[in-house]
Scaffold this motif. Structure first.
Motif, mmCIF file in Angstrom:
data_model
loop_
_atom_site.group_PDB
_atom_site.id
_atom_site.type_symbol
_atom_site.label_atom_id
_atom_site.label_comp_id
_atom_site.label_asym_id
_atom_site.label_seq_id
_atom_site.Cartn_x
_atom_site.Cartn_y
_atom_site.Cartn_z
ATOM 1 N N GLN A 192 76.017 85.809 161.567
ATOM 2 C CA GLN A 192 77.411 86.004 161.210
ATOM 3 C C GLN A 192 78.155 84.767 161.660
ATOM 4 N N THR A 193 79.075 84.308 160.845
ATOM 5 C CA THR A 193 79.840 83.122 161.202
ATOM 6 C C THR A 193 81.212 83.529 161.710
ATOM 7 N N ILE A 194 81.759 82.693 162.570
ATOM 8 C CA ILE A 194 83.082 82.932 163.139
ATOM 9 C C ILE A 194 83.999 81.820 162.642
ATOM 10 N N GLU B 222 89.321 81.677 164.860
ATOM 11 C CA GLU B 222 89.065 82.871 165.682
ATOM 12 C C GLU B 222 88.049 82.613 166.793
ATOM 13 N N LEU B 223 87.568 81.398 166.888
ATOM 14 C CA LEU B 223 86.545 81.061 167.871
ATOM 15 C C LEU B 223 87.034 81.275 169.299
ATOM 16 N N TRP B 224 88.320 81.046 169.542
ATOM 17 C CA TRP B 224 88.878 81.211 170.885
ATOM 18 C C TRP B 224 88.695 82.639 171.403
ATOM 19 N N LEU B 225 88.640 83.614 170.497
ATOM 20 C CA LEU B 225 88.476 85.011 170.917
ATOM 21 C C LEU B 225 87.132 85.266 171.591
ATOM 22 N N HIS B 226 86.176 84.388 171.372
ATOM 23 C CA HIS B 226 84.827 84.583 171.900
ATOM 24 C C HIS B 226 84.569 83.747 173.154
ATOM 25 N N GLN B 227 85.619 83.112 173.670
ATOM 26 C CA GLN B 227 85.501 82.357 174.918
ATOM 27 C C GLN B 227 85.678 83.322 176.089
ATOM 28 N N PRO B 228 85.011 83.089 177.224
ATOM 29 C CA PRO B 228 85.085 84.018 178.361
ATOM 30 C C PRO B 228 86.506 84.316 178.831
ATOM 31 N N ALA C 88 88.118 86.666 176.375
ATOM 32 C CA ALA C 88 87.481 87.984 176.467
ATOM 33 C C ALA C 88 88.002 88.737 177.687
ATOM 34 N N ASP D 63 90.041 92.192 177.551
ATOM 35 C CA ASP D 63 89.559 93.360 178.293
ATOM 36 C C ASP D 63 90.665 93.948 179.164
#
Length: 88
Positions: free
Chosen positions: A44-46, A50-56, A59, A63
């Motif tokens: 799956q590509t990001i 929206e890539l920033w959403l997958h940075q710690p 996240a 949360d």
């Protein structure tokens, strides 16, 4: 774990190979570790935006925000907030 499934396919004259209709429209990653060896994995590509959403850090913030949504609402001290914002 499932036993590996081996299928024989023919590479067409244009260099294409069909993986089957169940993979139609899917994105795949093709790893070539050595000549003649390919490992094909669905992926799956990001989007870059929206890539920033997958940075710690993001996240962790998401949360905390999700956890806060489950807490009861608190009465806000708007005067203290205005004073705090005015000090900036």
């Amino acid at each position: 774990m499932k036993a590996p499934k081996q299928v024989i396919k023919q590479v067409g004259a244009s260099g294409q190979i069909s993986l089957g209709k169940e993979f139609a429209g899917r994105t795949v990653v093709v790893d070539s570790s050595e000549p003649g060896v390919w490992v094909i994995k669905t992926a799956q590509t990001i989007p870059d935006s929206e890539l920033w959403l997958h940075q710690p850090e993001a996240a962790d913030r998401l949360d905390r925000a999700m956890a806060a949504m489950g807490q009861p609402a608190q009465v806000a001290d708007l005067e203290a907030l205005e004073q705090h914002l005015g000090e900036r």
